[in-house]
Design an enzyme around this catalytic site. Structure first.
Site, PDB file in Angstrom:
ATOM      1  CB  SER A 118      -0.903   0.009   1.233  1.00  0.00           C
ATOM      2  OG  SER A 118      -0.129   0.379   2.356  1.00  0.00           O
ATOM      3  CE  LYS A 119      -1.415   6.312  -3.363  1.00  0.00           C
ATOM      4  NZ  LYS A 119      -2.879   6.171  -3.385  1.00  0.00           N
ATOM      5  NE  ARG A 120       0.323   0.588   5.862  1.00  0.00           N
ATOM      6  CZ  ARG A 120       1.033  -0.509   6.020  1.00  0.00           C
ATOM      7  NH1 ARG A 120       2.142  -0.493   6.715  1.00  0.00           N
ATOM      8  NH2 ARG A 120       0.625  -1.662   5.502  1.00  0.00           N
TER       9      ARG A 120
END
Ligand code: GLU
Length: 486
Positions: free
Chosen positions: A251-253
């Protein structure tokens, strides 16, 4: 019949690496088998889909070089390739299923369904649609039809067992008792994903469905629909999820997830394709650097692994550096020039003169992982004025008598001929010896004069590349700087 595969993105976001990897596996399979790769845009969710996202997805695929044989912009025998333009077909399929008794109208309100579900949850049970509307008598049904009550259409799941073949997971068998009578047409007249995807796969004669593992739980429903529509069930290949380094779903994390973000960050499409291909697939030997053709030649669905794949950015960096290192310099020049222009550094004579530019690229190449590094590494040489880093000043510009040493070197360089690597090296070492100082000390100071930094590519190569005039000008600028500090 030659395989027909499809990539079917929902344009509710940009092309992310998971989608790109799914597209790539479909593309590789089609190219390997001489089949067709179809692009279908699943934009029935009008609120969440947008034309910008469609453009973004097409751009991402285009950047990766994954060309499609049928689909937007290309056309094909099954036009249109946008689901939003195919709604009539889905309604026709629903009418047929209703007619054949394989589907029924459901008048249950959202409130009733929610209440039933909540009650079941309180009892600790999973709820599945209770077929209340299948049990309606003819009169009940007619009364509702006459009153114009809103309805959805549910697929009537048959009793028994069924199974599908998955190239990754083997044969998966299931009891249909665990599949509820799912909605295929909503009360607003729009199809659900399950219906549209299957109707299109039937229409478009898809032979192999290669898609993310997250769809595996939908597949029983799809298999039953294929059956009810009287169509052969395609083979499936559900490819593993992509995880971040911490083994959580990517994910963007974890950093950039959009393919075009990688383009902007200076990764090469060939490196990205090579990297994505190895996320969950391997050629069965220990090869890692593989050209597109090698990937095509070795691709098979059977070599997709069932285990989840980890997106390792260090490996992507390494791979990109390998591609940058191996690329013919004239091809590299095109990529590097673009980022250098964007950074406003293209005015330098080192960029304008092709031979110098090629030499510069060769000099920087071993230190570069992404295209943007050509800007970072090249900036000191390309910018018209050198900025001295504070730590470089402190480390290398404080020796007593440095101004004089540099001045003597500048004079010596004015006479060196030719102004090439061995001769400038001779001048630097000769000056150091003549002044009774260590060559290393002079070399460090000259590096700061030329780049403002403590680290750079080889000093003598840089001097030869900059040329006599520019090298001496930079030495003189350092003298001025040092004199002003006294
Ligand atoms: N449109 C679906 C998605 O973007 C893919 C459907 C499929 O491949 O069957 O997740």
């Amino acid at each position: 019949m030659a395989p027909r595969v499809r990539f079917a993105p929902s344009p509710t976001g940009y092309l992310h690496v998971g989608g790109a990897r799914t597209a790539l596996f479909n593309w590789l399979y089609a190219r390997r088998t001489g089949g067709a790769f179809i692009l279908r845009i699943e934009d029935t969710d009008a609120e969440r889909s947008s034309a910008d996202m469609v453009t973004g997805i097409l751009d991402g695929l285009g950047w990766l070089g994954l060309d499609w044989d049928e689909g937007p912009g290309v056309g094909g025998p099954h036009t249109p390739y946008f689901q939003s333009q195919r709604v009539e077909r889905y309604r026709a399929a629903v009418a047929n299923l209703l007619e054949a008794g394989r589907a029924y109208r459901c008048y249950c309100t959202a409130e009733r369904l929610r209440d039933e579900r909540e009650r079941a949850e309180q009892r600790g049970e999973a709820w599945q649609y209770d077929r209340a509307c299948l049990a309606l008598t003819g009169d009940d049904r007619r009364a509702r039809e006459v009153s114009g009550a809103p309805y959805a259409v549910r697929f009537r799941v048959r009793d028994g067992h069924t199974a599908f073949d998955d190239a990754v997971h083997g044969t998966i068998a299931f009891a249909t008792a665990n599949v509820e009578d799912f909605v295929i047409l909503r009360s607003d007249g729009l199809p659900t994903y399950h219906l549209s995807v299957v109707v299109d796969d039937v229409d478009m004669q898809i032979t192999d469905v290669i898609r993310g593992d997250d769809h595996i739980s939908n597949t029983p429903k799809h298999v039953l629909l294929f059956e009810a529509l009287g169509s052969p069930v395609p083979r499936f290949a559900h490819v593993p999820l992509i995880l971040g380094a911490d083994k959580k779903r990517l994910s963007k994390r974890h950093g950039a997830t959009s393919v075009m973000e990688y383009a902007r960050q200076g990764y090469l499409p060939d490196a990205m394709v090579n990297f994505l291909a190895l996320l969950g697939w391997s050629p069965g030997d220990d090869r890692e650097l593989m050209s597109r053709q090698e990937l095509i030649d070795s691709f098979s669905l059977g070599k997709i692994s069932g285990g989840n794949a980890v997106f390792n950015t260090d490996k992507l960096d390494w791979m990109n550096a390998q591609y940058l290192a191996r690329m013919p310099v004239d091809e590299l020049a095109g990529h590097a020039r673009a980022v250098i222009e964007e950074a406003g550094l293209a005015g330098s004579p080192l960029v304008r003169d092709e031979a110098s530019f090629f030499r510069l690229l060769e000099l920087l190449r071993p230190r570069v992982k992404r295209l943007g590094d050509f800007v970072d590494q090249g900036r000191p040489l390309l910018a018209s004025a050198v900025q001295y880093d504070a730590d470089a000043i402190e480390k290398h510009l404080t020796a007593p008598g440095l101004v004089d040493h540099i001045a003597v070197l500048a004079e010596s360089l004015a006479r060196v001929s030719p102004f090439d690597e061995p001769h400038v090296e001779g001048a630097v070492r000769g000056t150091a010896a003549g002044r009774g100082i260590k060559a290393g000390m002079l070399i460090h100071a000259v590096r700061v004069a030329l780049t403002g930094r403590t680290a750079s590519p080889g000093l003598f190569e840089m001097m030869a590349l900059l040329g006599r005039e520019e090298t001496i000008a930079r030495l003189n600028a350092l003298i001025t700087f040092l004199a002003a500090r006294k």
